[in-house]
Design a protein around this motif. Structure first.
Motif, PDB file in Angstrom:
ATOM      1  N   VAL A 298       0.856  -1.189   0.000  1.00  0.00           N
ATOM      2  CA  VAL A 298       0.000   0.000   0.000  1.00  0.00           C
ATOM      3  C   VAL A 298       0.886   1.232   0.000  1.00  0.00           C
ATOM      4  CG1 VAL A 298      -1.937   1.182   1.093  1.00  0.00           C
ATOM      5  CG2 VAL A 298      -1.664  -1.276   1.426  1.00  0.00           C
ATOM      6  N   LEU A 299       0.599   2.175  -0.891  1.00  0.00           N
ATOM      7  CA  LEU A 299       1.332   3.441  -0.955  1.00  0.00           C
ATOM      8  C   LEU A 299       0.546   4.503  -0.195  1.00  0.00           C
ATOM      9  CD1 LEU A 299       2.311   3.481  -4.760  1.00  0.00           C
ATOM     10  CD2 LEU A 299       3.543   2.446  -2.824  1.00  0.00           C
ATOM     11  N   VAL A 300       1.223   5.236   0.720  1.00  0.00           N
ATOM     12  CA  VAL A 300       0.565   6.256   1.548  1.00  0.00           C
ATOM     13  C   VAL A 300       1.418   7.523   1.575  1.00  0.00           C
ATOM     14  CG1 VAL A 300      -0.492   4.486   3.013  1.00  0.00           C
ATOM     15  CG2 VAL A 300       1.682   5.528   3.699  1.00  0.00           C
ATOM     16  N   ASN A 301       0.785   8.624   2.000  1.00  0.00           N
ATOM     17  CA  ASN A 301       1.527   9.867   2.233  1.00  0.00           C
ATOM     18  C   ASN A 301       0.823  10.676   3.327  1.00  0.00           C
ATOM     19  OD1 ASN A 301      -0.688  11.037   0.961  1.00  0.00           O
ATOM     20  ND2 ASN A 301       0.434  11.706  -0.851  1.00  0.00           N
ATOM     21  N   GLY A 302       1.260  11.892   3.527  1.00  0.00           N
ATOM     22  CA  GLY A 302       0.713  12.725   4.591  1.00  0.00           C
ATOM     23  C   GLY A 302      -0.738  13.084   4.414  1.00  0.00           C
ATOM     24  N   ASP A 303      -1.290  12.875   3.223  1.00  0.00           N
ATOM     25  CA  ASP A 303      -2.702  13.152   2.966  1.00  0.00           C
ATOM     26  C   ASP A 303      -3.519  11.863   2.846  1.00  0.00           C
ATOM     27  OD1 ASP A 303      -2.595  15.971   2.977  1.00  0.00           O
ATOM     28  OD2 ASP A 303      -1.715  15.963   0.980  1.00  0.00           O
ATOM     29  N   THR A 304      -3.008  10.793   3.441  1.00  0.00           N
ATOM     30  CA  THR A 304      -3.767   9.544   3.542  1.00  0.00           C
ATOM     31  C   THR A 304      -4.462   9.544   4.894  1.00  0.00           C
ATOM     32  OG1 THR A 304      -2.178   8.331   2.163  1.00  0.00           O
ATOM     33  CG2 THR A 304      -3.608   7.032   3.591  1.00  0.00           C
ATOM     34  N   TYR A 305      -5.778   9.684   4.896  1.00  0.00           N
ATOM     35  CA  TYR A 305      -6.514   9.845   6.148  1.00  0.00           C
ATOM     36  C   TYR A 305      -7.568   8.759   6.343  1.00  0.00           C
ATOM     37  CZ  TYR A 305      -4.738  14.687   6.301  1.00  0.00           C
ATOM     38  OH  TYR A 305      -3.942  15.800   6.350  1.00  0.00           O
ATOM     39  N   SER A 306      -8.032   8.667   7.571  1.00  0.00           N
ATOM     40  CA  SER A 306      -9.272   7.973   7.916  1.00  0.00           C
ATOM     41  C   SER A 306      -9.330   6.550   7.372  1.00  0.00           C
ATOM     42  CB  SER A 306     -10.448   8.815   7.399  1.00  0.00           C
ATOM     43  OG  SER A 306     -11.681   8.384   7.925  1.00  0.00           O
ATOM     44  N   ALA A 307     -10.358   6.248   6.560  1.00  0.00           N
ATOM     45  CA  ALA A 307     -10.539   4.893   6.042  1.00  0.00           C
ATOM     46  C   ALA A 307      -9.322   4.433   5.246  1.00  0.00           C
ATOM     47  CB  ALA A 307     -11.793   4.833   5.171  1.00  0.00           C
ATOM     48  N   ALA A 308      -8.686   5.346   4.525  1.00  0.00           N
ATOM     49  CA  ALA A 308      -7.511   4.981   3.719  1.00  0.00           C
ATOM     50  C   ALA A 308      -6.350   4.581   4.622  1.00  0.00           C
ATOM     51  CB  ALA A 308      -7.114   6.151   2.819  1.00  0.00           C
ATOM     52  N   GLU A 309      -6.170   5.298   5.710  1.00  0.00           N
ATOM     53  CA  GLU A 309      -5.096   5.003   6.655  1.00  0.00           C
ATOM     54  C   GLU A 309      -5.345   3.656   7.337  1.00  0.00           C
ATOM     55  OE1 GLU A 309      -2.605   7.704   9.873  1.00  0.00           O
ATOM     56  OE2 GLU A 309      -4.797   7.834   9.875  1.00  0.00           O
ATOM     57  N   LEU A 310      -6.593   3.416   7.734  1.00  0.00           N
ATOM     58  CA  LEU A 310      -6.922   2.155   8.388  1.00  0.00           C
ATOM     59  C   LEU A 310      -6.831   0.990   7.412  1.00  0.00           C
ATOM     60  CD1 LEU A 310      -7.795   1.316  11.265  1.00  0.00           C
ATOM     61  CD2 LEU A 310     -10.099   1.097  10.367  1.00  0.00           C
ATOM     62  N   PHE A 311      -7.127   1.236   6.149  1.00  0.00           N
ATOM     63  CA  PHE A 311      -6.994   0.205   5.119  1.00  0.00           C
ATOM     64  C   PHE A 311      -5.558  -0.322   5.085  1.00  0.00           C
ATOM     65  CE2 PHE A 311      -5.753  -0.746   0.691  1.00  0.00           C
ATOM     66  CZ  PHE A 311      -6.618  -1.805   0.413  1.00  0.00           C
TER      67      PHE A 311
END
Length: 404
Positions: A298-311
């Protein structure tokens, strides 16, 4: 026989009339007492629910409506007061929306809107650069293309403040016409008339890379996210991909049901979500044994929030995927939107949420398996959905890690 009743039972008739009069008085008194007791009870409940502060706000409204003599817009005053009230909670995830803002939110959550049907970016100079045109959408039907620069909309130059409020000009009632001044890639300026219409946005896009990697980009977890993501994975599996990379960079989250439906599809049996409300009631969501058995990242950054972060957290926690990118904020409250009588709404945090094993991300964010930053140029291309996979160091790092 008609004369027998008053002659034989005079006392009984008078007594009956007195009883009837008494019954009516008793009934009226009972109704009055019931109304008074109900009013007192309601007032007590209101005082209990609102407290002194809430009652003071209600008192202020009564005084303004009955005593204030100055010119004023009470709706505007209430909007300001409501905004300050929610902001004063000190929770960055809670906010107030006026009627117009609430309508926009519902539109966004549905992944559909009425507008021109094109994705734009903001170049350094004036104008809106069209990055992509929705197939068969209004802009496509009018002849607009990716690479065109929108200079004007309905006579308003897209520069300065007007450019920052571009959505107000691109969107409008279904069937309304917008006149655009366009500068084409060769520098020639042309005018186009575009009829606004309902456009459905796709929260998920995907592609199969030459090395056998399936890349699934999830822009949000709003309506149709799970449905489209599952369809994307199934199609990539049919194409014979050897691994999957989910891109949730710049994904602000969305609906819980969309998140858990997708997690249930991807993950094996186990708890995939936990939450706790204000009263302390706890709940959880389970995944069944069916899963997708491929290496994942999974690719993430500082604007990965909420459901996306928990995913991302849940794939990592169940040892089903790794996380690559830059640190996330660490959100751990879920929100509900409550419509108001004014037409607006408040979006407030109503529960704490955790991973399946009960871990909160508040204050910590995700634990990255590989931290890697993009350049400013790469970041801008990513926001415009124009970053080539071969030039994406985060994607390439994730592929190398799960391919090994």
């Amino acid at each position: 026989s008609d004369l027998l009743v008053p002659a034989v039972f005079p006392e009984r008739t008078e007594k009956t009339m007195r009883e009837k009069r008494f019954s009516v008085r008793a009934l009226v008194l009972t109704v009055v007492l019931t109304v008074l007791l109900t009013a007192v009870l309601l007032a007590g409940i209101l005082c209990l629910l609102l407290g002194k502060e809430g009652m003071s706000m209600a008192q202020a409204m009564v005084l303004i409506n009955t005593q204030f003599v100055g010119e004023h817009d009470i709706g505007e005053a209430v909007d300001g007061a409501m905004d300050s009230l929610i902001t004063g909670l000190g929770d960055r995830w809670s906010y107030y929306m006026d009627a117009e803002g609430y309508a926009r939110q519902k539109e966004n959550k549905s992944n559909a809107y009425v507008g021109l049907g094109c994705t734009v970016s903001y170049p350094e100079t004036e104008g809106l650069l069209i990055e992509a045109v929705t197939e068969d959408g209004p802009a496509d039907k009018a002849g607009l293309k990716a690479g065109d620069l929108i200079l004007e909309i309905d006579g308003v130059r897209m520069e300065g403040e007007a450019r920052s409020r571009a959505t107000e000009y691109t969107r409008g009632p279904d069937g309304s016409e917008a006149e655009l001044l366009i500068q084409r890639a060769d520098g020639i300026e042309q005018r186009f008339k575009v009829v606004r219409a309902r456009v459905e946005e796709h929260p998920v896009s995907y592609e199969r890379l030459d090395d056998g990697t399936g890349v699934v980009a999830i822009r949000n977890f709003n309506s149709r996210c799970a449905e489209e993501a599952v369809a994307a994975v199934e199609e990539l599996e049919a194409q014979g991909v050897e691994r999957l990379v989910f891109d949730v960079r710049n994904n602000g989250g969305g609906y819980l049901d969309e998140l858990t439906t997708l997690l249930d599809y991807l993950l094996p049996e186990g708890t995939i979500f936990r939450s706790e409300d204000k009263a302390g009631h706890q709940s959880s969501v389970q995944s069944d044994a069916a899963c997708v058995d491929l290496p994942m990242a999974v690719l993430v950054n500082g604007d990965t929030y909420s459901a996306a972060e928990l995913f991302a957290a849940e794939l990592q926690e169940m040892e089903w995927g790794i996380i690559v990118g830059t640190p996330t904020f660490g959100k751990g409250f879920s929100q509900q939107t409550f419509p108001l009588l004014s037409g607006g709404a408040i979006n407030i945090s109503t529960a704490k949420y955790f991973t399946g094993k009960g871990v909160s991300l508040i204050g910590t964010g995700l634990t990255l398996d590989r931290e890697l930053e993009l350049t400013e140029e790469q970041e801008q291309k990513l926001k415009n959905h124009a970053l080539d996979p071969a030039e994406d160091p985060q994607l390439q790092a994730a592929i190398q890690m799960i391919a090994g």
